[in-house]
Design a protein around this motif. Structure first.
Motif, PDB file in Angstrom:
ATOM      1  N   SER A   1      -4.547  -3.337   1.618  1.00 17.63           N
ATOM      2  CA  SER A   1      -3.201  -3.345   1.048  1.00 17.63           C
ATOM      3  C   SER A   1      -2.335  -4.327   1.817  1.00 17.63           C
ATOM      4  N   ASP A   2      -1.440  -4.999   1.108  1.00 17.94           N
ATOM      5  CA  ASP A   2      -0.496  -5.912   1.756  1.00 17.94           C
ATOM      6  C   ASP A   2       0.834  -5.225   2.058  1.00 17.94           C
ATOM      7  N   GLU A   3       0.964  -3.950   1.699  1.00 21.41           N
ATOM      8  CA  GLU A   3       2.202  -3.214   1.940  1.00 21.41           C
ATOM      9  C   GLU A   3       2.417  -3.017   3.439  1.00 21.41           C
ATOM     10  N   GLU A   4       3.656  -3.196   3.866  1.00 25.14           N
ATOM     11  CA  GLU A   4       3.985  -3.084   5.284  1.00 25.14           C
ATOM     12  C   GLU A   4       3.743  -1.667   5.820  1.00 25.14           C
TER      13      GLU A   4
ATOM     14  N   ASN B   1      -3.583   3.169  -4.912  1.00 28.47           N
ATOM     15  CA  ASN B   1      -4.338   1.938  -4.638  1.00 28.47           C
ATOM     16  C   ASN B   1      -5.721   1.964  -5.282  1.00 28.47           C
TER      17      ASN B   1
END
Length: 160
Positions: free
Chosen positions: A73-76, A118
């Motif tokens: 995932s690219d979520e912070e 996801n």
């Protein structure tokens, strides 16, 4: 959200960690690395961890990780790793009975609901019928994907 198939190795690392109260405590942490062999996995985890740990550390164990694929995932806020067991549903052409095959995935997310979201994001794009049989948070600290951490800054340096 992106997924990647590779050979993944789970590595246990033991070292002395300085805790918030300033005291040192021996800890064992779990990581996953992408490698071609046990030897390469050990070399990679040693290289990766040497930039995070000052002092000595030991590789306590290396085993092939039981994941068919890893969903990054690219979520912070995606700072946890979840093990997900998916069941793929097929129909046996001869018996016309439903058949389910289990595959384990590793999913990066901030929450359990985020992990399920996801999975649905990645799997929703496929034509495969599936059921999420289980999702559980792991003790993994991080996953080191091949080529991600070894990348050299490609910006040219100019002399002034």
């Amino acid at each position: 959200m992106r997924s990647r198939t590779a050979t993944w190795f789970e590595c246990k690392i033991s070292y002395e960690k300085v805790m918030e109260d300033g005291l040192q405590k021996k800890v064992i942490e779990n990581y996953v690395v992408d490698a071609l062999s046990f030897t390469e996995a050990e070399k990679r985890i040693m290289e990766e961890m040497s930039s995070y740990i000052s002092g000595e550390f030991k590789v306590k164990d290396i085993k092939i990780a039981p994941y068919g694929e890893i969903f990054f995932s690219d979520e912070e806020m995606a700072d946890k790793w979840y093990k997900a067991k998916l069941q793929f549903i097929t129909i046996d052409e001869k018996t016309e009975k439903e058949k389910r095959s289990n595959v384990n995935y590793l999913v990066q997310a901030g929450t359990l609901n985020g992990a399920v979201k996801n999975i649905d994001e990645v799997m929703g794009g496929s034509m495969i019928d599936y059921v999420i049989a289980a999702v559980a948070e792991t003790t993994l600290m991080d996953v080191f994907e091949y080529g991600k951490s070894q990348q050299v800054d490609a910006k040219p340096e100019f002399e002034g």
